[in-house]
Design a protein around this motif. Structure first.
Motif, PDB file in Angstrom:
ATOM      1  N   THR A  38       0.963  -1.122   0.060  1.00 60.63           N
ATOM      2  CA  THR A  38       0.016  -0.098  -0.008  1.00 60.63           C
ATOM      3  C   THR A  38       1.016   1.376   0.067  1.00 60.63           C
ATOM      4  N   ASP A  39       2.209   1.065  -0.225  1.00 58.15           N
ATOM      5  CA  ASP A  39       3.089   2.320  -0.456  1.00 58.15           C
ATOM      6  C   ASP A  39       2.839   2.967  -1.532  1.00 58.15           C
ATOM      7  N   PRO A  40       2.924   4.236  -1.346  1.00 61.49           N
ATOM      8  CA  PRO A  40       3.022   5.179  -2.602  1.00 61.49           C
ATOM      9  C   PRO A  40       3.826   4.657  -3.828  1.00 61.49           C
ATOM     10  N   ASN A  55       0.092   8.204  -3.974  1.00 58.51           N
ATOM     11  CA  ASN A  55      -0.519   7.350  -3.277  1.00 58.51           C
ATOM     12  C   ASN A  55      -1.908   6.823  -3.753  1.00 58.51           C
ATOM     13  N   SER A  79      -4.501   3.538  -5.635  1.00 55.72           N
ATOM     14  CA  SER A  79      -4.874   2.100  -5.475  1.00 55.72           C
ATOM     15  C   SER A  79      -4.965   1.733  -6.856  1.00 55.72           C
ATOM     16  N   ARG A 111      -5.526   6.375  -2.273  1.00 51.45           N
ATOM     17  CA  ARG A 111      -5.840   5.410  -1.208  1.00 51.45           C
ATOM     18  C   ARG A 111      -6.106   6.391   0.075  1.00 51.45           C
ATOM     19  N   ARG A 151      -3.188   7.515   5.728  1.00 55.17           N
ATOM     20  CA  ARG A 151      -2.574   6.466   6.758  1.00 55.17           C
ATOM     21  C   ARG A 151      -2.965   7.670   8.048  1.00 55.17           C
TER      22      ARG A 151
END
Length: 270
Positions: free
Chosen positions: A149-151, A168, A170, A225, A228
């Motif tokens: 899920t990292d950029p 970032n 998906s 995404r 975080r």
């Protein structure tokens, strides 16, 4: 300009050597293992090791060797694009003219061929010697592409050594279909009008779809995404939640990071 794919099996490319000649004021051989932005660090490290091995072999044959400027792009160099295929790459540049001689004397054709022969043979031998470790690095790179899920690090400028942009996302919503030949060439999976970056073709998807990519081929919209939320340990003290209509005190907590649950310490009041 002769790209050579170095394979372990028919369907698993482990490396690409991109052969050129150059007329720049460089050593008799100059090379670069630079990979497209976002390539797995294990592949980057292996590429540097391959480069060092070729430098040693060229110098042992009596020629000078050094680093070629990292200026190629994914579309102009097969070696740079190797990272998108979970492989290592090496740009190989024998010198065309000797700049130390008056009038830029052309280096004999046989000498240039000899240097290229050294680099190709060294690369082939290096791949054979490192095949198991390269296969493991390839698997790690594919797993990362499928699950992270990292950029994603995106090449936005003409030169690879320009600062990449961290995006970032998906995936992307397509306003038009991706060209079928590129879908096939990169092994891209498309779900209707949505194409996820969590697939082996992760880097290629961003290259071809992102609005700021220098290599985009379609009009697409980023699907971002959720941001975080980093919760410092201890910040849960005195926090209450309502469960089944009753207010309850939190006694344990965790964060989900890359699909794994990590406990968050709950500080005791003093």
């Amino acid at each position: 300009h002769e790209p050579i794919l170095l394979r372990e099996t028919r369907n698993e490319t482990q490396g690409a050597s991109d052969l050129h000649e150059n007329g720049l004021p460089l050593p008799y051989w100059a090379g670069s293992p630079a990979l497209v932005s976002g390539s797995h660090p294990d592949l980057v490290a292996f590429g540097e090791d391959l480069y060092a091995g070729v430098v040693t072999a060229v110098e042992a044959a009596g020629y000078t060797a050094g680093r070629y400027p990292d200026t190629s792009t994914p579309v102009s160099g097969a070696a740079v694009a190797a990272g998108a295929y979970h492989a290592v790459g090496l740009i190989s540049e024998p010198l065309l003219r000797d700049w130390s001689q008056p009038g830029w004397v052309e280096i004999p054709f046989a000498t240039r061929v000899h240097i290229s022969h050294i680099t190709v043979r060294t690369a082939l031998d290096w791949h054979r010697a490192n095949a198991p470790a390269l296969a493991a690095a390839r698997s790690a790179s594919i797993l990362y592409a499928n699950t992270t899920t990292d950029p994603i690090q995106l090449t936005t400028t003409e030169m690879v050594d320009g600062a990449p942009l961290a995006v970032n996302v998906s995936g992307y919503t397509l306003a038009e279909p991706l060209p079928a030949d590129l879908v096939t060439a990169h092994g891209i999976t498309v779900d209707g009008s949505f194409v996820s970056v969590n697939q082996p073709a992760r880097i290629a998807v961003a290259m071809l779809c992102d609005p700021e990519s220098r290599d985009k081929v379609v009009t697409a919209t980023r699907v971002l995404r959720p941001a975080r939320v980093e919760i410092p340990p201890g910040d849960w003290v005195d926090t209450r939640v309502v469960i089944g209509g009753r207010k309850r005190r939190i006694t344990s907590a965790w964060q989900v990071v890359n699909g794994a649950r990590k406990p968050v310490r709950i500080r005791t009041r003093t």
